[in-house]
Write a protein that holds these residues in place. Structure first.
Motif, PDB file in Angstrom:
ATOM      1  N   PHE A  52      64.617 -21.382  70.794  1.00  0.00           N
ATOM      2  CA  PHE A  52      65.469 -21.432  72.024  1.00  0.00           C
ATOM      3  C   PHE A  52      66.453 -21.877  72.078  1.00  0.00           C
ATOM      4  CE2 PHE A  52      60.431 -21.874  72.699  1.00  0.00           C
ATOM      5  CZ  PHE A  52      60.046 -21.467  73.695  1.00  0.00           C
ATOM      6  N   THR A  53      67.251 -22.987  71.042  1.00  0.00           N
ATOM      7  CA  THR A  53      68.765 -22.643  71.312  1.00  0.00           C
ATOM      8  C   THR A  53      68.863 -21.518  71.220  1.00  0.00           C
ATOM      9  OG1 THR A  53      68.917 -24.531  70.257  1.00  0.00           O
ATOM     10  CG2 THR A  53      70.187 -23.964  70.110  1.00  0.00           C
ATOM     11  N   ALA A  54      69.102 -20.554  70.161  1.00  0.00           N
ATOM     12  CA  ALA A  54      69.554 -19.659  69.870  1.00  0.00           C
ATOM     13  C   ALA A  54      69.840 -18.363  71.421  1.00  0.00           C
ATOM     14  CB  ALA A  54      69.168 -18.464  68.925  1.00  0.00           C
ATOM     15  N   ILE A  55      68.019 -18.863  71.845  1.00  0.00           N
ATOM     16  CA  ILE A  55      68.482 -17.606  72.977  1.00  0.00           C
ATOM     17  C   ILE A  55      69.120 -18.244  74.155  1.00  0.00           C
ATOM     18  CG2 ILE A  55      66.847 -16.940  75.051  1.00  0.00           C
ATOM     19  CD1 ILE A  55      64.884 -16.991  72.033  1.00  0.00           C
ATOM     20  N   VAL A  56      69.289 -19.248  74.441  1.00  0.00           N
ATOM     21  CA  VAL A  56      69.506 -19.685  76.084  1.00  0.00           C
ATOM     22  C   VAL A  56      71.569 -20.002  75.423  1.00  0.00           C
ATOM     23  CG1 VAL A  56      70.082 -21.832  77.181  1.00  0.00           C
ATOM     24  CG2 VAL A  56      67.275 -21.224  76.104  1.00  0.00           C
ATOM     25  N   GLY A  57      71.419 -20.455  74.219  1.00  0.00           N
ATOM     26  CA  GLY A  57      72.938 -20.660  73.894  1.00  0.00           C
ATOM     27  C   GLY A  57      73.800 -20.117  74.311  1.00  0.00           C
ATOM     28  N   PRO A  58      73.928 -18.327  74.054  1.00  0.00           N
ATOM     29  CA  PRO A  58      74.770 -17.618  74.890  1.00  0.00           C
ATOM     30  C   PRO A  58      74.399 -17.201  75.915  1.00  0.00           C
ATOM     31  CG  PRO A  58      73.232 -16.471  72.689  1.00  0.00           C
ATOM     32  CD  PRO A  58      72.915 -17.928  73.392  1.00  0.00           C
ATOM     33  N   ALA A  59      73.592 -17.825  77.532  1.00  0.00           N
ATOM     34  CA  ALA A  59      73.540 -17.734  78.577  1.00  0.00           C
ATOM     35  C   ALA A  59      73.260 -18.326  79.028  1.00  0.00           C
ATOM     36  CB  ALA A  59      71.968 -16.691  78.632  1.00  0.00           C
ATOM     37  N   VAL A  60      74.297 -19.569  78.780  1.00  0.00           N
ATOM     38  CA  VAL A  60      74.504 -20.723  79.695  1.00  0.00           C
ATOM     39  C   VAL A  60      76.364 -20.553  79.809  1.00  0.00           C
ATOM     40  CG1 VAL A  60      72.439 -21.869  79.489  1.00  0.00           C
ATOM     41  CG2 VAL A  60      74.501 -22.317  77.672  1.00  0.00           C
ATOM     42  N   PRO A  61      76.989 -21.715  80.730  1.00  0.00           N
ATOM     43  CA  PRO A  61      77.748 -21.342  80.610  1.00  0.00           C
ATOM     44  C   PRO A  61      78.942 -22.628  79.709  1.00  0.00           C
ATOM     45  CG  PRO A  61      77.204 -22.556  83.009  1.00  0.00           C
ATOM     46  CD  PRO A  61      75.790 -21.887  82.196  1.00  0.00           C
ATOM     47  N   ALA A  62      79.077 -22.303  79.116  1.00  0.00           N
ATOM     48  CA  ALA A  62      80.019 -23.404  78.599  1.00  0.00           C
ATOM     49  C   ALA A  62      80.854 -24.737  78.800  1.00  0.00           C
ATOM     50  CB  ALA A  62      82.037 -23.265  78.025  1.00  0.00           C
ATOM     51  N   PRO A  63      80.843 -25.779  78.266  1.00  0.00           N
ATOM     52  CA  PRO A  63      81.107 -26.960  78.327  1.00  0.00           C
ATOM     53  C   PRO A  63      82.104 -26.992  78.876  1.00  0.00           C
ATOM     54  CG  PRO A  63      80.509 -26.885  76.166  1.00  0.00           C
ATOM     55  CD  PRO A  63      79.977 -25.277  76.243  1.00  0.00           C
ATOM     56  N   ALA A  64      82.259 -27.483  80.190  1.00  0.00           N
ATOM     57  CA  ALA A  64      83.883 -28.354  80.513  1.00  0.00           C
ATOM     58  C   ALA A  64      84.436 -29.138  79.601  1.00  0.00           C
ATOM     59  CB  ALA A  64      83.537 -29.357  81.263  1.00  0.00           C
ATOM     60  N   SER A  65      83.990 -29.109  78.785  1.00  0.00           N
ATOM     61  CA  SER A  65      85.285 -30.027  77.448  1.00  0.00           C
ATOM     62  C   SER A  65      84.578 -29.549  75.998  1.00  0.00           C
ATOM     63  CB  SER A  65      84.877 -31.407  77.490  1.00  0.00           C
ATOM     64  OG  SER A  65      85.647 -32.500  76.373  1.00  0.00           O
ATOM     65  N   ALA A  66      86.001 -28.888  75.907  1.00  0.00           N
ATOM     66  CA  ALA A  66      85.499 -27.864  74.517  1.00  0.00           C
ATOM     67  C   ALA A  66      85.655 -28.353  73.146  1.00  0.00           C
ATOM     68  CB  ALA A  66      86.315 -26.940  74.543  1.00  0.00           C
ATOM     69  N   GLU A  67      86.266 -30.239  73.839  1.00  0.00           N
ATOM     70  CA  GLU A  67      86.218 -30.784  72.103  1.00  0.00           C
ATOM     71  C   GLU A  67      85.290 -31.839  71.611  1.00  0.00           C
ATOM     72  OE1 GLU A  67      89.354 -30.367  70.470  1.00  0.00           O
ATOM     73  OE2 GLU A  67      90.152 -29.488  71.794  1.00  0.00           O
ATOM     74  N   PRO A  68      85.367 -31.210  70.918  1.00  0.00           N
ATOM     75  CA  PRO A  68      83.900 -31.841  70.339  1.00  0.00           C
ATOM     76  C   PRO A  68      84.187 -33.883  69.615  1.00  0.00           C
ATOM     77  CG  PRO A  68      84.401 -31.225  68.450  1.00  0.00           C
ATOM     78  CD  PRO A  68      85.503 -29.844  69.527  1.00  0.00           C
ATOM     79  N   GLU A  69      84.883 -33.937  71.029  1.00  0.00           N
ATOM     80  CA  GLU A  69      85.267 -35.677  70.703  1.00  0.00           C
ATOM     81  C   GLU A  69      83.673 -36.964  71.014  1.00  0.00           C
ATOM     82  OE1 GLU A  69      87.261 -36.793  73.739  1.00  0.00           O
ATOM     83  OE2 GLU A  69      89.112 -35.421  73.004  1.00  0.00           O
ATOM     84  N   LEU A  70      84.054 -37.990  70.427  1.00  0.00           N
ATOM     85  CA  LEU A  70      82.348 -38.714  70.640  1.00  0.00           C
ATOM     86  C   LEU A  70      82.534 -39.219  71.427  1.00  0.00           C
ATOM     87  CD1 LEU A  70      80.493 -40.582  69.136  1.00  0.00           C
ATOM     88  CD2 LEU A  70      82.157 -42.305  68.941  1.00  0.00           C
ATOM     89  N   GLY A  71      82.955 -39.469  72.407  1.00  0.00           N
ATOM     90  CA  GLY A  71      82.693 -40.218  73.625  1.00  0.00           C
ATOM     91  C   GLY A  71      82.086 -38.834  74.658  1.00  0.00           C
TER      92      GLY A  71
END
Length: 256
Positions: A52-71
């Motif tokens: 389901f993640t592979a199907i849904v991932g390309p169809a949703v908008p990118a996260p507002a923060s593109a940096e993988p920070e802990l917070g």
């Protein structure tokens, strides 16, 4: 090297978005009927969540923060898990409504003890039949496709990274629970009416002939009547339930 660095950056962004989508999809898939049941092995559940993640991932908008920070990850962990559980439990309530309708019908027709332990969750016979029939009908009607559409739609209703208002979620949850009980009693209404007529008739016969053991005469009648009514009304009950399921999947924010 420049092209390799750009490729690595794109790969990192895709993995970051996939991880955030998996938080919502995984929480939702864990409680979905048919996909997240206790009878489904844990590895199969994980595989379904990844699919389901592979199907849904390309169809949703990118996260507002593109940096993988802990917070940022902790904030998404809370918001996405909450959103996935809320939507998954909303679908689950519809199956609970079907089970409740079966329990009501079984109790009023004296069929509550037959085949009660056929699942991990003990259910009477009518609840068992309706639940399995409803899930089979939903799968044949493309439940997996509708669930993928719901997961994509959920990002419009519940944007990623934002906590929903507590009052709104509370009102929505109360409305969903009330709608599930309303649906359950609506589906079981023919059996309740049959039980009422049966008891009125039995009381009249007992009043006219006190010496007759009406309980021994009436028990086979109510059992046969319940089974006959189940055979006659089960297709209509399942069609009404499937329509309610499709309405929720198409617009989960609306009250039932």
């Amino acid at each position: 090297m420049t092209e390799l660095a750009e490729l690595l950056r794109l790969g990192e962004a895709a993995l970051w978005q996939g991880a955030l989508v998996f938080l919502r999809v995984g929480a939702m898939a864990a409680v979905l009927p048919g996909f997240g049941g206790e009878a489904v092995p844990m590895r199969v559940r994980l595989t379904l969540a990844l699919a389901f993640t592979a199907i849904v991932g390309p169809a949703v908008p990118a996260p507002a923060s593109a940096e993988p920070e802990l917070g940022v990850f902790l904030r998404y962990l809370a918001t996405e898990t909450l959103a996935g559980l809320a939507l998954g439990l909303g679908v689950r309530l519809l199956v609970l409504a079907l089970q409740t309708a079966g329990s009501i019908a079984a109790n009023v027709t004296s069929l509550s003890q037959l085949l009660g332990g056929a699942q991990a969750e003990p259910l009477p016979a009518i609840g068992q039949v309706l639940t399995i029939g409803g899930l089979a009908l939903a799968m044949m009607a493309g439940l997996h496709v509708r669930l993928a559409e719901l997961m994509i739609l959920s990002y419009t209703i519940l944007p990623a990274g934002l906590f929903p208002e507590a009052a709104v979620m509370s009102d929505w949850g109360v409305a969903q629970v009330a709608g599930a009980f309303w649906l359950a009693f609506t589906l079981a209404a023919p059996f309740v009416m049959l039980s009422m007529l049966y008891n009125l008739t039995l009381g009249a016969i007992n009043k006219a002939m006190p010496q007759l053991m009406v309980a021994f005469v009436g028990a086979p009648v109510i059992t046969l009547g319940g089974l006959a009514l189940l055979a006659a009304s089960a297709p209509l009950m399942l069609s009404v339930w499937l329509e309610a399921l499709h309405l929720f999947l198409g617009n989960p924010a609306a009250a039932r």
